[in-house]
Design an enzyme around this catalytic site. Sequence first.
Site, PDB file in Angstrom:
ATOM      1  N   LYS A  96      54.594 -22.388 -36.514  1.00 12.19           N
ATOM      2  CA  LYS A  96      53.600 -22.679 -37.376  1.00 12.19           C
ATOM      3  C   LYS A  96      52.734 -21.485 -37.526  1.00 12.19           C
ATOM      4  CE  LYS A  96      49.416 -24.853 -38.527  1.00 12.19           C
ATOM      5  NZ  LYS A  96      48.350 -26.199 -38.265  1.00 12.19           N
ATOM      6  N   GLY A 157      39.911 -30.289 -39.238  1.00  8.53           N
ATOM      7  CA  GLY A 157      39.159 -31.198 -38.552  1.00  8.53           C
ATOM      8  C   GLY A 157      38.004 -31.855 -39.615  1.00  8.53           C
ATOM      9  N   ALA A 183      46.316 -30.515 -42.190  1.00  7.78           N
ATOM     10  CA  ALA A 183      44.780 -30.264 -42.114  1.00  7.78           C
ATOM     11  C   ALA A 183      43.854 -30.851 -43.022  1.00  7.78           C
ATOM     12  CB  ALA A 183      44.308 -28.589 -42.171  1.00  7.78           C
ATOM     13  N   GLY A 184      42.876 -31.405 -42.611  1.00  8.58           N
ATOM     14  CA  GLY A 184      41.645 -32.151 -43.235  1.00  8.58           C
ATOM     15  C   GLY A 184      41.982 -33.612 -43.585  1.00  8.58           C
ATOM     16  N   ASN A 205      46.238 -33.848 -36.915  1.00  9.73           N
ATOM     17  CA  ASN A 205      45.807 -34.074 -35.744  1.00  9.73           C
ATOM     18  C   ASN A 205      44.477 -34.673 -35.514  1.00  9.73           C
ATOM     19  OD1 ASN A 205      45.574 -31.758 -32.777  1.00  9.73           O
ATOM     20  ND2 ASN A 205      44.875 -33.643 -32.900  1.00  9.73           N
ATOM     21  N   THR A 206      43.288 -34.288 -35.755  1.00  6.57           N
ATOM     22  CA  THR A 206      42.069 -34.935 -35.686  1.00  6.57           C
ATOM     23  C   THR A 206      41.892 -36.420 -36.171  1.00  6.57           C
ATOM     24  OG1 THR A 206      41.033 -32.654 -36.058  1.00  6.57           O
ATOM     25  CG2 THR A 206      39.569 -34.630 -35.950  1.00  6.57           C
TER      26      THR A 206
END
EC number: 2.8.1.10
Length: 256
Positions: A96, A157, A183-184, A205-206
């Site tokens: 990535k 995040g 993301a996000g 992830n987050t």
Amino acid sequence: MLKVGNYQFKSRLFLGTGKYPDFDIQKQAVDKSGTEVLTFSVRRMNIYDPSLPNFLEKIDVDRYTFLPNTAGAKDAKEAVRIAKLAAASGRCDMVKVEIIGCNKTLLPDPVETLKATEELVAEGFTVLPYTSDDVVLAKKLEEAGAHAVMPGASPIGSGQGIINPLNLSFIIEQSSVPVIVDAGIGSPADTAYAMELGADGVLLNTAVSGADNPVKMAEAMKYAVEAGRLGYEAGRIPKKDYAVASSPEEGISVGN
Ligand SMILES: CC(=O)[C@@H](O)[C@H](O)COP(=O)(O)O
């Protein structure tokens, strides 16, 4: 089945490996998510000091495909170097590309991302660049040989979810390689929305690692990906301005 280059995955959920409260919770979350792909930052992963803990020791590494990411790279040269370092482990030829161009927003540097993608494709890597939701850039990355494109839903995040569904739809419509929203993402609803828009997968992830209960959230994300995909395949009803009665009115024999 999700196909990325020569890889095939049943699960359309890719999971990051950072910021979990501890390795045991992380392992349970990864299990519950049903993911087959784990991404990790090569620069932040401890692969040098055997006395320090390493998440990869906690899991059955043969069950997963690893997607090392080039987080921390400031330009294409550094990203290519990090990708080669990861490939030297013999475990992954996927990468990535993540080259941050702005420390405040963590948005990617488009010029260096394109350059790194071209170089890594030429080197024989399976390349998945993290990009903003820029429609033109997503096309250029595909033309450069990217095996998937990974537009952000919103800043890394931030948990803001999809801030520009129209751009994401344009990217999905034009792409002949998989589109993995990265993301996000903040909640299962965001994940399902991305999949309903027609994304081929979601990387997050987050939203899981930072949840009050990461294990439950990981499972929720698994179902959100599946529900969103099913909804997309089923084809949603068009939106209308005015009400339309749900029951047919013809053949009604009682009333005025
Ligand atoms: C782990 C990783 O690759 C992140 O850089 C990724 O973009 C996920 O972002 P969120 O933490 O917002 O899900």
